[in-house]
Design a protein around this motif. Structure first.
Motif, PDB file in Angstrom:
ATOM      1  N   LEU A 169      -5.343  12.646  -1.451  1.00  0.00           N
ATOM      2  CA  LEU A 169      -4.600  12.094  -0.320  1.00  0.00           C
ATOM      3  C   LEU A 169      -5.520  11.491   0.730  1.00  0.00           C
ATOM      4  O   LEU A 169      -5.220  10.443   1.306  1.00  0.00           O
TER       5      LEU A 169
ATOM      6  N   LEU B  60      -6.624   8.188  -0.546  1.00  0.00           N
ATOM      7  CA  LEU B  60      -5.493   7.267  -0.583  1.00  0.00           C
ATOM      8  C   LEU B  60      -5.152   6.790   0.830  1.00  0.00           C
ATOM      9  O   LEU B  60      -4.849   5.608   1.044  1.00  0.00           O
ATOM     10  N   ILE B  61      -5.203   7.705   1.793  1.00  0.00           N
ATOM     11  CA  ILE B  61      -4.937   7.345   3.188  1.00  0.00           C
ATOM     12  C   ILE B  61      -5.987   6.364   3.693  1.00  0.00           C
ATOM     13  O   ILE B  61      -5.672   5.389   4.389  1.00  0.00           O
TER      14      ILE B  61
ATOM     15  N   ASN C 136      -5.435   2.895   2.647  1.00  0.00           N
ATOM     16  CA  ASN C 136      -4.340   2.250   3.360  1.00  0.00           C
ATOM     17  C   ASN C 136      -4.668   2.026   4.838  1.00  0.00           C
ATOM     18  O   ASN C 136      -3.772   1.875   5.665  1.00  0.00           O
TER      19      ASN C 136
ATOM     20  N   ILE D  84       2.411  12.812   4.453  1.00  0.00           N
ATOM     21  CA  ILE D  84       2.952  11.947   3.414  1.00  0.00           C
ATOM     22  C   ILE D  84       4.128  11.196   4.014  1.00  0.00           C
ATOM     23  O   ILE D  84       5.297  11.558   3.822  1.00  0.00           O
TER      24      ILE D  84
ATOM     25  N   THR E  65       4.451   5.121   4.038  1.00  0.00           N
ATOM     26  CA  THR E  65       3.355   4.309   3.518  1.00  0.00           C
ATOM     27  C   THR E  65       2.582   5.051   2.436  1.00  0.00           C
ATOM     28  O   THR E  65       2.280   4.498   1.364  1.00  0.00           O
ATOM     29  N   VAL E  66       2.247   6.323   2.715  1.00  0.00           N
ATOM     30  CA  VAL E  66       1.494   7.111   1.739  1.00  0.00           C
ATOM     31  C   VAL E  66       2.351   7.410   0.512  1.00  0.00           C
ATOM     32  O   VAL E  66       1.862   7.370  -0.626  1.00  0.00           O
TER      33      VAL E  66
ATOM     34  N   ALA F  54       2.312   4.484  -1.590  1.00  0.00           N
ATOM     35  CA  ALA F  54       1.003   4.353  -2.227  1.00  0.00           C
ATOM     36  C   ALA F  54       0.874   5.320  -3.398  1.00  0.00           C
ATOM     37  O   ALA F  54       0.278   4.980  -4.435  1.00  0.00           O
TER      38      ALA F  54
END
Length: 671
Positions: A336, A339-340, A343, A357, A360-361, A364
C-alpha cells in the motif's frame, strides 16, 4: 468522539455526570472466525463499555488544570475509559506538580481477554488468541510505549506507539512492515459483513499488515506546534480461491491451445511427411527393408500442466511491482505504501482524517490486480514458446538389413527437440542405430541417406511448417487465455471493493478537531488529539461503525502565556514641578490603542486616547494657582503626579523696576 446513536448516548452520560471520572480513569495467517449473524443495541454498547472500567492512571489528574497530556497505544471506543494493559498515560499541571513524565508500556497479557461485542451473543477477541480468532495480531509490535508530560501551565507533550522512554518517536517512515508485522484480520469480520457467500470462492481471506507506528503532539502557550504521526509501512494481503484455481483452468486452456501441434504427427502433418521422406530414403538403400516407421512428440499430452507449473513458479506482478499475485496459492500482495507513492502521495504525509484505502487507492488496487492478471498472456506466451520448443521429437524406423541367412533387424532413431526439427535451433537432430549389421552394410551407408533426408526436409518444407504451427499457437494464445483471466478479474474486483468498503475503514492521521470530524480532542474542547491510525469496524452497520479502534493516540493542551499590558505612566508634568496657571498639558504613555481616564484633584474623570505608539495627551484648562494632583488609570494600572501652578510675575516686576529706575534717574540728574 461519538460513534452512532448508542455512542452518543453513552458519551453524553459520561460527560454530563462523570466528567471528572472520565479524566481520572480513562479508559496463523488468514484464520477466519466461524461466527455468523449480526445485532446491535443500546444494551450491548453499555455492557461493552462497563466491562472495561478497570484501570487507574499512575499519576493524579485534574480536568480543570490548564496544562494536560494524555497518550494511548490502543483505545477501543464504546467507552472513553482505559482498557487495562492498553498503554494509557495522562498528566496535568499543576495537580501533578511536575513529578516527571507518566510512561506506560503495552501489556498484551492484560489485553488477552478484551473483546469486541458484535451483538447477538457474538464476541470477537480484540487480539488474536491461541485458536487464531481475533481482530488484531500485534506481531513484533507488542513492545509499544506511551508518554505524557504536563510540566508547566503553558507546556504539555504526549507521544504513543513506537516511542522511547523519553517520548521520542522511534520509527523510520516507509521502511516496510518487517518480518513479523502487526495485522488487522478483515477475514474475522467477513461473516458479520454478510458477504461470506460471495467471498468463500472469490476472496476468503484479507488482512492489512502494519509496520511500526507512532504519534506525537506538543503544546506551547496554547499553540500546538508539534503534531505528527509516522508509519513504517502498510500492506494488504489477500487470498482468493478463484485466483488459486486459475492455474488448473489455464492448464486445460493451454492444453487446448497446443492441440494444433499434435497435428504435426498426424497423417499429412509436417513431421509425418518428414517421416515418410526418411522411410523412402531408407528403402532405396540396397539390402534394407523398412518394417515400420513412427513419429512421436514426447510430453505433448501433458504440456498444459508443464506450462502451468512454470507459470506459477514465480508470482506475476504489475509493472511497478507494488502488486504481485501467486497463481499457485491464490495469494495477492499489495504494498500500500508503494501504491500510494505511485499515485502521487506519501503514507506519512496524509492530510488529517485521510482514508488509507480511499477511492483513488481502491481504484489503483483494482487496476493493479487486473493489470497483473492481464500479464498472464504475455508471460504464458513466452512459457508456451519455450515449452513447445523443448518438446522431444522421435522418428523411429524398424529395419531389416541383409539377405538370408545373413540378416539383422533393429531400429534407427532420429531424435531432437521440436525447435531443432523446425530449424530454429542447432545442432540438427541426431540419427543413431543399435542395429548390428554384421558388416553386411556399413553404418554410415545406412545413416547418411537418412540424415540427409531429415536435413533436406527441415530446410525445405518440414521446418517452415513446424514453425508456422508454433507461431499460430503463440499468436492465438491471448485470445484463448484472456477470456479466462477476465472471468477471474471481473469476479474478484467487485468483491474486493465491497470488502474494503464495508468490512473496515482505516483512517490515517486522525485529528478529531479537523474536517470532516470537526469535534474536540480527547481531553475536551480546548485539547488537540492526533492518532497514527484509527479503525472503524463494519462502518455501514450502524452510524459511525460498529466499533472504533484507535492506535497510537496523543492528546495535549496548554494555557496561553499571560499578556502584560503597558502600564499607565504620566510623563509631564513631573512630580513637584512648578507650571504656570491656566492650561496645563499632561502627557504620558500607556497600552497602544486603548482609552484612559484622567482627572485632576479627584474631579470627574475624562477620557484620553492612547495612540498606536503608546502616547497620550490631555489638557486641563483654567488651572488655578496652588498644588494639584493629576491621576491617570486604565482600570488595571494607574499613575499620579502632584505639581504646583504659579502665577506669572510680569506686572509686579514692571512696577518695581519703574519705581527704582525713576528714583535713581532723579538722583543722578539733580545731584
Amino acid at each position: 468522539m461519538e460513534y452512532g446513536p448508542t455512542g452518543r448516548y453513552f458519551n453524553a452520560l459520561l460527560r454530563g455526570r462523570t466528567r471528572v471520572l472520565k479524566n481520572i480513569n480513562k479508559d496463523a495467517r488468514f484464520r477466519r472466525s466461524a461466527t455468523t449473524g449480526l445485532a446491535f443495541g443500546t444494551t450491548t454498547a453499555v455492557f461493552a463499555a462497563s466491562a472495561v472500567l478497570c484501570a487507574a492512571p499512575a499519576n493524579a489528574f485534574s480536568p480543570e488544570d490548564p496544562s494536560q497530556a494524555q497518550a494511548h497505544i490502543i483505545d477501543l471506543d464504546l467507552s472513553t475509559f482505559d482498557i487495562a494493559g492498553s498503554g494509557f498515560t495522562q498528566q496535568s499541571f499543576p495537580t501533578d506538580a511536575n513529578p516527571g513524565a507518566d510512561t506506560s508500556q503495552l501489556d498484551v497479557g492484560l489485553l488477552a481477554d478484551e473483546t469486541i461485542d458484535l451483538g447477538d451473543g457474538i464476541q470477537l477477541p480484540l487480539l488474536k488468541n491461541a485458536e487464531g480468532d481475533g481482530l488484531i495480531d500485534l506481531g513484533s509490535l507488542g513492545a509499544l510505549n506511551s508518554y505524557s508530560l504536563a510540566d508547566t501551565e503553558t507546556h504539555s507533550r504526549a507521544s504513543s506507539g513506537a516511542v522511547t522512554d523519553g517520548g521520542a518517536v522511534a520509527v523510520l517512515p516507509n521502511t516496510g512492515v518487517g518480518e513479523d508485522p502487526a495485522y488487522i484480520d478483515l477475514g474475522a469480520l467477513f461473516d458479520q459483513a454478510n458477504i461470506d457467500i460471495l467471498t468463500d470462492q472469490i476472496l476468503d481471506e484479507a488482512r492489512i499488515e502494519l509496520g511500526a507506528l507512532a504519534s506525537e503532539a506538543e503544546s506551547n502557550e496554547d499553540v500546538v506546534d508539534v503534531k505528527d504521526y509516522v508509519i513504517a509501512g502498510a500492506e494488504l494481503e489477500l487470498s482468493s480461491p478463484l485466483v488459486g484455481t486459475l492455474g488448473t483452468t489455464l492448464g486445460e486452456t493451454f492444453q487446448t491451445a497446443v492441440d494444433p501441434v499434435s497435428g504435426l504427427v498426424e497423417p499429412g502433418g509436417a513431421l509425418d511427411s518428414l517421416l515418410q521422406s526418411v522411410r523412402a530414403a531408407a528403402e532405396v538403400i540396397p539390402l534394407v527393408d523398412v518394417n515400420a516407421a513412427t513419429v512421436t512428440i514426447d510430453g505433448l499430452d501433458t504440456v498444459g500442466d508443464t506450462i502451468v507449473d512454470e507459470l506459477i513458479s514465480t508470482p506475476i506482478a504489475n509493472d511497478s511491482g507494488s502488486i504481485s499475485i501467486d497463481l499457485g496459492t491464490g495469494d495477492i500482495h499489495v504494498d500500500l505504501a508503494k501504491l500510494i507513492e505511485e499515485n502521487g502521495s506519501d503514507l506519512n504525509s496524509f492530510d488529517p482524517n485521510t482514508p488509507l484505502i480511499g477511492e483513488t487507492v481502491l481504484n489503483a488496487i483494482a487496476n493493479g490486480i487486473t493489470e497483473s492478471l492481464s500479464g498472464i498472456s504475455t508471460k504464458a506466451t513466452t512459457i508456451v514458446e519455450s515449452a513447445l520448443n523443448d518438446l522431444n521429437v522421435k522418428l523411429d524406423l524398424n529395419v531389416t538389413a541383409g539377405t538370408f541367412p545373413l540378416t539383422a533387424t533393429g531400429g534407427v532413431l532420429i531424435e531432437g527437440s521440436l525447435a531443432q526439427f523446425a530449424g530454429t535451433e542447432s545442432p540438427a537432430p541426431t540419427a543413431e542405430t543399435q542395429l548390428d549389421l554384421l558388416e553386411i552394410i556399413p553404418v554410415g551407408s545406412l545413416l547418411n541417406p537418412i540424415t540427409a533426408a531429415v536435413a533436406s526436409g527441415i530446410t525445405t518444407t518440414t521446418g517452415p511448417l513446424i514453425q508456422g504451427v508454433l507461431d499460430n499457437v503463440g499468436n492465438g494464445l491471448g485470445g484463448i487465455v484472456d477470456p479466462v483471466v477476465a472471468v477471474v478479474a471481473d469476479g474478484l474486483e467487485p468483491v474486493l471493493r465491497r470488502v474494503l468498503d464495508e468490512v473496515v475503514t482505516i483512517t490515517i492521521n486522525e485529528q478529531p478537531t479537523e474536517a470532516p470530524m470537526l469535534g474536540e480532542g480527547d481531553l475536551g474542547p480546548d485539547s488537540f488529539t492526533i492518532r497514527a491510525m484509527s479503525v472503524t469496524v463494519l462502518p455501514d452497520v450502524v452510524e459511525g461503525g460498529l466499533a472504533n479502534l484507535s492506535l497510537a493516540s496523543s492528546t495535549v493542551q496548554s494555557a496561553a502565556a499571560e499578556e502584560t499590558a503597558a502600564p499607565v505612566d504620566i510623563l509631564t508634568p513631573t512630580d513637584g514641578q512648578e507650571v504656570p496657571t491656566g492650561d496645563v498639558v499632561v502627557t504620558g504613555k500607556g497600552e497602544p490603542n486603548t482609552e484612559l481616564q484622567v482627572a485632576i484633584d479627584g474631579g470627574t474623570p475624562e477620557p484620553a486616547t492612547v495612540d498606536s505608539e503608546g502616547n497620550w495627551t490631555y489638557t486641563f484648562t483654567d488651572v488655578a494657582p496652588g498644588e494639584h494632583t493629576v491621576t491617570a488609570t486604565d482600570d488595571v494600572t494607574n499613575d499620579s503626579v502632584t505639581f504646583t501652578a504659579v502665577e506669572a510675575n510680569t506686572d509686579v516686576n514692571t512696577a518695581d523696576n519703574t519705581e527704582v529706575n525713576t528714583a535713581d534717574n532723579t538722583e543722578v540728574k539733580h545731584g
